[in-house]
Write a protein that holds these residues in place. Structure first.
Motif, short mmCIF file in Angstrom:
data_model
loop_
_atom_site.label_atom_id
_atom_site.label_comp_id
_atom_site.label_asym_id
_atom_site.label_seq_id
_atom_site.Cartn_x
_atom_site.Cartn_y
_atom_site.Cartn_z
N LYS A 186 -9.67 28.20 4.02
CA LYS A 186 -8.57 27.35 4.43
C LYS A 186 -7.23 27.96 4.03
CE LYS A 186 -10.71 23.89 6.40
NZ LYS A 186 -10.46 23.57 7.82
N GLU A 187 -7.20 28.54 2.84
CA GLU A 187 -5.97 29.20 2.40
C GLU A 187 -5.66 30.40 3.29
OE1 GLU A 187 -6.35 30.19 -1.68
OE2 GLU A 187 -6.43 28.10 -2.38
N THR A 188 -6.73 31.15 3.64
CA THR A 188 -6.54 32.31 4.51
C THR A 188 -6.07 31.87 5.89
OG1 THR A 188 -8.30 33.50 3.34
CG2 THR A 188 -7.67 34.32 5.51
N GLU A 189 -6.70 30.80 6.42
CA GLU A 189 -6.28 30.28 7.71
C GLU A 189 -4.83 29.82 7.69
OE1 GLU A 189 -9.07 27.23 8.61
OE2 GLU A 189 -10.62 28.61 9.30
N ALA A 190 -4.49 29.17 6.58
CA ALA A 190 -3.09 28.72 6.46
C ALA A 190 -2.15 29.92 6.40
CB ALA A 190 -2.93 27.86 5.21
N HIS A 191 -2.61 30.98 5.69
CA HIS A 191 -1.79 32.19 5.60
C HIS A 191 -1.67 32.86 6.96
CE1 HIS A 191 0.08 35.72 3.91
NE2 HIS A 191 -0.90 36.50 4.36
N ILE A 192 -2.81 32.94 7.67
CA ILE A 192 -2.79 33.52 9.02
C ILE A 192 -1.91 32.70 9.95
CG2 ILE A 192 -4.22 34.02 11.04
CD1 ILE A 192 -6.49 34.72 9.12
N HIS A 193 -2.04 31.37 9.83
CA HIS A 193 -1.21 30.50 10.66
C HIS A 193 0.27 30.73 10.35
CE1 HIS A 193 0.93 26.73 11.65
NE2 HIS A 193 0.07 26.66 12.66
N HIS A 194 0.56 30.91 9.07
CA HIS A 194 1.95 31.16 8.68
C HIS A 194 2.43 32.49 9.24
CE1 HIS A 194 5.45 31.97 6.08
NE2 HIS A 194 5.55 30.65 6.00
N LEU A 195 1.54 33.53 9.18
CA LEU A 195 1.91 34.83 9.73
C LEU A 195 2.10 34.76 11.24
CD1 LEU A 195 -0.46 37.24 7.77
CD2 LEU A 195 1.99 36.88 7.41
N ALA A 196 1.24 33.92 11.90
CA ALA A 196 1.30 33.83 13.36
C ALA A 196 2.49 33.03 13.83
CB ALA A 196 0.00 33.22 13.89
N TYR A 197 2.94 32.07 13.02
CA TYR A 197 3.98 31.16 13.50
C TYR A 197 5.27 31.20 12.68
CZ TYR A 197 0.55 29.08 16.61
OH TYR A 197 -0.37 28.87 17.61
N TYR A 198 5.32 32.08 11.67
CA TYR A 198 6.53 32.13 10.85
C TYR A 198 6.96 33.58 10.67
CZ TYR A 198 6.05 27.18 9.85
OH TYR A 198 5.96 25.81 9.99
N ASP A 199 8.25 33.77 10.57
CA ASP A 199 8.83 35.10 10.42
C ASP A 199 8.67 35.58 8.98
OD1 ASP A 199 10.50 37.38 11.10
OD2 ASP A 199 12.02 36.38 9.89
N ALA A 200 8.26 36.84 8.84
CA ALA A 200 7.98 37.37 7.50
C ALA A 200 9.25 37.60 6.69
CB ALA A 200 7.19 38.68 7.62
N VAL A 201 10.38 37.85 7.36
CA VAL A 201 11.62 38.18 6.63
C VAL A 201 12.34 36.90 6.20
CG1 VAL A 201 13.87 39.31 6.79
CG2 VAL A 201 11.85 40.38 7.83
N THR A 202 12.59 36.00 7.15
CA THR A 202 13.39 34.81 6.87
C THR A 202 12.55 33.58 6.55
OG1 THR A 202 13.42 34.16 9.20
CG2 THR A 202 15.14 35.66 8.45
N ASN A 203 11.25 33.66 6.78
CA ASN A 203 10.33 32.52 6.58
C ASN A 203 10.63 31.37 7.54
OD1 ASN A 203 7.99 31.79 5.17
ND2 ASN A 203 9.11 30.35 3.90
N LEU A 204 11.37 31.66 8.58
CA LEU A 204 11.62 30.67 9.63
C LEU A 204 10.48 30.67 10.64
CD1 LEU A 204 15.40 31.30 10.49
CD2 LEU A 204 14.46 29.35 9.23
N PRO A 205 10.32 29.60 11.42
CA PRO A 205 9.38 29.65 12.54
C PRO A 205 9.74 30.81 13.48
CG PRO A 205 10.08 27.39 12.15
CD PRO A 205 10.92 28.26 11.26
N ASN A 206 8.72 31.38 14.12
CA ASN A 206 8.99 32.53 14.98
C ASN A 206 9.00 32.12 16.46
OD1 ASN A 206 6.31 32.13 15.58
ND2 ASN A 206 5.58 33.99 14.58
#
Length: 804
Positions: free
Chosen positions: A355-375
């Protein structure tokens, strides 16, 4: 093993044999009796015939003499035979002459039995007559005593019956004894052996048994039992191993295992389950399944558990309450039937890491790595959701695109690390302006986007609100930003589009916002533009241009025209190859319209390759035909993008070798702006080109970032003054000064100068006065197709005649 008498095989066999012997003996005696009765009948008939024959004549004479006394004497003598019951003599008229009847004695059989067994014996009748004199005396009738006859037969066969019965019983007894010693006793010993043999032991039997019964059925039975026993031992060993193996797998399984009975009570718990649930197995078995679950998850899980069908496994995810924390688990449920009992197997896996990995993947898929904003993907999904839920005319929503002005310059000059810090600073500062109905996302690079929903149904007020929002964003961006050790001043351009119905697609809306942003940048940056329908026409024209350009590139629909280049003696010194594109619907499209588009969409490399190949092919043809002088140069424009390709130099060598064109006949024209990106790399490539013998020229000189710093170190042969300076040479003192400076600088560096855009004789004369000796322009000739170029500028004279 003791033998139960009532169930002894020997007793059963003995009784059955005795009964069969008695039955057979009785049946045999009955058959003999019936045969004896038949034989006795024949004997009786014969005896009576002989007896009647003896008294026939005396009785005939007595009747003839009417001697009743003698006749009575004769029949009385017949009654002395116990087999005769009654005798009578009748005369010829049928009247009784004499008669006599025996006394009624007791017999062991009844009259009914006598009638049943001797129905044929009714009486014997003999005619009485004399031969001398011939006289019919009447007849003699004798009735036999059937009871006596049957009693005699019974007594005669009784001894036979007793004999046969004794014999058969004796034989049955002997057979039973033999059966006992041959079958029953060995079987008894065999069963005793089977009952006393232990697991994994052989079947011990006396050697006498094996010796006596080695080849008979008992021996085969023992052999079969031995094989079955060995198989049973093997099966038991396999079963024990399987059971141990199963227990070991359950105990050492990585997943927790719970086994439920038909009442959903826990009956088995493995170690992994105890560790996962932090409860001992005994406590789990005494507790309910519900106690493991979080309150929010039990209802849904219980419903699935109760609806689970036999042999239909199902995987579910639920939450367990472990002490004070919730544990996400994945449970594989399998219900099955074993020996008419329903059991449910639960394989429990801790999926908290997943679940943590899925949440991390979801964050990578839907959030910007630099600004942490939605992508971009997050914003596109939210936009699609808004379109699906939004009803026509009820409320407007908007998408606003924002692009940071001059961000590339900051990124290149201060470094990508500072650029990333600046992006984070902008994101953090703008996030404070974001309300609940706004999604703020980074689309990539220095581009951001805002999705504003439920803005109201009054379009004018919504447009005003969007403009106010955009101005607040621009104001926030204008504030000084701290990026590392640097204080950075930036501005932003914004473009927005409104929509109020689900008939739009997310792609169209994003495209409209991007079009508006592009228009804002055209307005001069640090401004805002709201999408209008007429903007789409421009955008559609651009897309149409891109589509047509792809088609033209694929099917090679371009042409090369050639414009002459001359010297101050009106001599042809070469030509410039200029690409022309004639569209079927729009006619000729100027290069300054489609070349920038080709550079943006990545077609310029393929087009440039075609131009180089076509130009060299034409030069090769003209050289063979004697229409091109080896001292003339063919000027070929090279796009900065094409020049920076790693494969450009090998491609150039390949084309020169392919067409067998001398390198001195080729002049590659590059722009000075190209040198700003990577001067060192460009310098190495230019030196390599010069080593081939190819000439190099700087095109449109003066319009870019002209610098003596790089000009003095470049291996170039010629500068081409841009036509924008030449055109106003006679009227604009600044342009004249620039042309003077370029010519003087080039002369000092020993570089030739060629003026473009020479359109009149006055321009030509003025350029000669200020020591510019090479020209190109409409005054000398327009660009023409190959055949027309040769006909106009090569055939007929060695000097070029300017066109007036």
């Amino acid at each position: 093993m003791g033998v139960v008498l009532s169930k002894s095989l020997f007793i059963k066999q003995a009784l059955l044999t005795l009964v069969l012997a008695i039955v057979l003996s009785l049946v045999s005696s009955l058959i003999q009796f019936i045969d004896g009765v038949h034989d006795q009948k024949l004997h009786i008939d014969k005896d009576f015939d002989e007896l009647l024959a003896v008294v026939e004549k005396p009785l005939s004479e007595a009747v003839f003499r009417l001697d009743i006394g003698f006749a009575q004497q004769q029949i009385d003598s017949l009654l002395l035979n116990a087999a005769i019951a009654h005798v009578e003599v009748r005369d010829e008229s049928g009247a009784v002459f004499v008669q006599a009847t025996t006394t009624d004695d007791d017999y062991s059989v009844s009259s009914e039995w006598a009638e049943y067994f001797l129905p044929e014996i009714q009486g014997y009748k003999r005619q009485l007559r004399l031969e001398t004199p011939e006289f019919q005396a009447g007849y003699l009738l004798v009735l036999p005593e059937k009871r006596f006859l049957l009693d005699t037969i019974f007594k005669e066969h009784l001894s036979i019956l007793i004999y046969n019965l004794f014999k058969d019983v004796l034989l049955a007894s002997l057979i039973s004894l033999v059966f006992y010693f041959l079958v029953t006793n060995p079987l008894k010993r065999l069963t005793e052996t089977l009952s006393t043999a232990g697991h994994k032991e052989e079947l011990p039997l006396p050697k006498s048994f094996l010796r006596r019964h080695k080849s008979d059925e008992l021996g085969h039975l023992h052999s079969t039992f031995s094989q079955l026993w060995n198989k049973l031992n093997t099966a038991l060993s396999d079963l024990e191993r399987s059971d141990s193996h199963t227990k070991a797998m359950i105990e050492h399984a990585a997943d927790g295992i719970l086994l439920l009975d038909e009442n959903n009570k826990i009956t088995l718990v493995n170690t992994a389950a105890e560790v996962m649930l932090k409860v001992k197995g005994e406590s789990l078995q005494s507790s309910s399944l519900e106690s493991l679950h979080a309150a929010s998850s039990w209802g849904a899980f219980y419903k699935i558990l109760n609806s689970l069908k036999v042999d239909s496994p199902q995987t579910v995810e639920t939450l367990y309450q472990i002490q004070s924390a919730e544990l996400p688990v994945e449970i594989r449920l399998a219900k099955y039937n074993i020996q008419d009992k329903i059991e449910t197997l639960m394989l429990i896996r801790d999926v908290s890491d997943r679940k943590e990995t899925e949440a991390h993947i979801h964050h990578l898929a839907y959030y910007d790595a630099v600004t942490n904003l939605p992508n971009r993907q997050y914003l596109a999904d939210k936009l699609a959701e808004t379109l699906q839920s939004q009803q026509h005319g009820q409320s407007y929503s908007a998408v606003v695109f924002m692009d940071l002005d001059r961000f590339k310059t900051i990124n290149d000059s201060l470094g990508h690390n500072v650029g990333d810090q600046l992006l984070c600073c902008v994101a953090s500062q703008l996030a404070s302006l974001i309300e609940e109905n706004i999604v703020f996302a980074r689309m990539g690079g220095d581009e951001f986007a805002f999705l504003l929903t439920n803005l109201g149904s009054d379009k004018a007020r919504v447009e005003k609100a969007i403009k106010g929002f955009s101005e607040s964003i621009m104001y926030a961006c204008q504030q000084v930003k701290k990026a590392g050790r640097h204080e950075v001043h930036i501005t932003a351009s914004l473009g927005a589009t409104l929509f109020d119905e689900s008939g739009y697609s997310a792609e169209v809306i994003l495209k409209q916002a991007d079009t508006a942003l592009y228009r804002a940048k055209e307005y001069g940056r640090n401004t805002f533009a709201l999408y209008k329908a007429e903007m789409q026409a421009v955008s559609d024209a651009r897309l149409e241009m891109e589509k047509a350009l792809h088609h033209a590139t694929e099917f090679k629909l371009f042409e090369l025209y050639y414009q002459p280049q001359t010297n101050d003696k009106d001599e042809l010194i070469g030509a410039e190859a200029l690409i022309r594109w004639k569209d079927d619907t729009k006619g000729f499209i100027p290069p300054d319209q489609f070349i920038p588009v080709a550079e943006e969409i990545g077609l310029i490399v393929e087009i440039g390759h075609w131009v180089l190949n076509e130009a060299l092919s034409q030069v090769a043809t003209w050289l063979k035909e004697g229409k091109w002088q080896p001292s003339w140069r063919m000027s070929i424009n090279v796009s900065p993008i094409q020049f920076q390709q790693a494969g450009f130099l090998p491609m150039l060598k390949e084309q020169l070798e392919k067409h067998k064109v001398p390198a001195r006949c080729v002049d590659l024209e590059i722009t000075e702006n190209m040198l700003l990106n990577d001067l060192s790399s460009c310098l190495d490539k230019m030196n390599a080109i010069k080593s081939l013998g190819v000439y190099l020229s700087i095109d449109d000189f003066g319009t870019g970032y002209s610098s003596l710093k790089y000009l003095k170190s470049l291996p170039i042969d010629r500068l081409k003054i841009d036509q924008s300076f030449v055109r106003d040479l006679l009227t604009d003192k600044s342009d004249e000064a620039i042309v003077h400076a370029v010519i003087a600088m080039a002369k000092a560096l020993n570089i030739n100068v060629l003026a473009e855009g020479v359109e009149t004789l006055l321009h030509y004369d003025r350029l000669r006065e200020i020591n510019c000796f090479y020209y190109q322009g409409y005054y000398f000739g327009h660009p023409l197709p190959p055949n027309e170029f040769i006909a106009a500028f090569v055939h007929g004279s060695a000097t070029l005649k300017p066109s007036l």
